[in-house]
Design an enzyme around this catalytic site. Structure first.
Site, short mmCIF file in Angstrom:
data_model
loop_
_atom_site.label_atom_id
_atom_site.label_comp_id
_atom_site.label_asym_id
_atom_site.label_seq_id
_atom_site.Cartn_x
_atom_site.Cartn_y
_atom_site.Cartn_z
N ASP A 177 56.44 50.52 51.35
CA ASP A 177 56.06 50.57 52.76
C ASP A 177 55.76 52.15 53.11
OD1 ASP A 177 58.55 51.69 52.38
OD2 ASP A 177 59.95 50.09 53.36
N ASN A 219 70.79 47.10 58.32
CA ASN A 219 70.55 45.76 59.06
C ASN A 219 70.26 44.78 58.11
OD1 ASN A 219 67.87 46.65 58.68
ND2 ASN A 219 67.49 46.42 60.93
N HIS A 240 67.55 45.08 55.85
CA HIS A 240 66.07 44.92 55.64
C HIS A 240 65.90 45.36 54.36
CE1 HIS A 240 65.60 49.47 57.29
NE2 HIS A 240 65.35 49.38 56.11
N GLU A 267 61.90 43.62 58.69
CA GLU A 267 63.15 43.91 59.89
C GLU A 267 63.56 42.28 60.07
OE1 GLU A 267 64.53 46.68 60.31
OE2 GLU A 267 63.34 47.95 61.48
C1 GLP Z 1 64.21 52.57 54.60
C2 GLP Z 1 62.63 51.98 53.74
C3 GLP Z 1 63.40 50.98 52.92
C4 GLP Z 1 64.56 51.58 52.30
C5 GLP Z 1 65.68 51.39 53.05
C6 GLP Z 1 67.08 52.02 52.75
O1 GLP Z 1 63.82 52.66 55.92
N1 GLP Z 1 61.85 51.30 54.57
O2 GLP Z 1 62.43 50.88 51.78
O3 GLP Z 1 64.94 50.88 50.92
O4 GLP Z 1 65.28 51.84 54.48
O5 GLP Z 1 66.87 53.46 52.81
P1 GLP Z 1 67.95 54.37 52.44
O6 GLP Z 1 67.92 54.20 50.80
O7 GLP Z 1 67.42 55.78 52.62
O8 GLP Z 1 69.43 54.06 52.77
#
Ligand code: GLP
Length: 251
Positions: free
Chosen positions: A67, A136, A138, A143
């Site tokens: 992403d 949440n 995702h 989302e």
């Molecule tokens: C982010 C990214 C994801 C990531 C997730 C968890 O917003 N879009 O690719 O895996 O949310 O992030 P983190 O590892 O910083 O908790």
């Protein structure tokens, strides 16, 4: 689905890094699709070390970012592209043409999503997809919604996600509202998927994703359908999982 619980963030990262090492040793031209975010930072640092110590040659891999924020250029320090430069690409000296990234500054985002989808298809398929999970539920920036989106697409980020990611920006207002994300079908076509979760903030999302019905309201729940998923959680993230679904404990 295998669910491994590691005693610490360090242990979780070590198992994940070893898993990637195994994949690349077996197939040096592996196509890896990778999540940004705090969770996999240590995993990528470990890969850099493996490369420096000549334990494994990562120079032939191809990578796909899962992403990217819309509106940030590839040289913006807050972009996921720069995240990968910092934690991984600098260390494993990967040529630019092997690095695939959705361009958040593309003039025509729909066309950019289509281009990215075609790049994924042309790569011959993802060998290993490394995912984190949002609080949440995702994955990537897919989302919670009323439906799953199959292919790379533009996403309006939820307030929860923007709040969580505002730590990388000046404040919530400064945090992008839109992103491009790899779609669920593209992810599910990966040969193997590794889902990493660390910290108490992920415990509810992880338990819902792994133990409740599959629903686009918890995008990570779709992983229950995949035939080769390895979940690696540290104890904090695994605290809401019942003992009977845990396949391995790593001390
Ligand atoms: C982010 C990214 C994801 C990531 C997730 C968890 O917003 N879009 O690719 O895996 O949310 O992030 P983190 O590892 O910083 O908790």
């Amino acid at each position: 689905m295998q669910i491994a619980v590691a005693c610490s963030y360090e242990a979780m990262s070590e198992i994940a890094a070893q898993e990637i090492l195994k994949t690349v040793r077996k197939k040096p031209q592996s196509v890896l699709a990778l999540a940004a975010g705090s969770t996999p930072v240590l995993v990528y640092e470990k890969l850099g070390r493996f490369h420096a110590e000549k334990e494994c040659d990562f120079s032939k891999i191809t990578t796909f970012q899962i992403d990217e924020y819309i509106g940030l250029s590839t040289d913006d320090k807050r972009s996921f592209f720069q995240f990968f430069q910092k934690y991984l690409f600098h260390k494993i000296t990967l040529p630019l043409h092997k690095i695939h990234t959705p361009r958040g500054m593309a003039e025509d985002i729909a066309l950019e999503c289509q281009r990215y989808h075609e790049e994924i298809v042309m790569s011959g398929g993802i060998d290993l997809l490394v995912l984190g999970i949002g609080s949440n539920g995702h994955i990537g920036f897919n989302e919670p919604d009323d439906f799953f989106t199959a292919k790379t697409h533009a996403v309006e980020l939820s307030e929860a996600t923007r709040r969580a990611n505002s730590r990388f920006f000046k404040d919530l207002d400064d945090t992008p509202k839109w992103a491009i994300s790899m779609g669920i079908e593209e992810m599910m076509h990966a040969k193997k998927i590794m889902l990493l979760a660390s910290g108490t903030g992920k415990a509810s999302a992880l338990a819902e994703a792994l133990t409740r019905d599959i629903t686009p309201k918890i995008p990570a729940s779709i992983l229950q359908f995949h035939q080769d998923v390895l979940v690696i959680a540290d104890e904090a993230a695994a605290m809401r999982l019942s003992a009977d679904i845990i396949t391995e404990r790593i001390i």
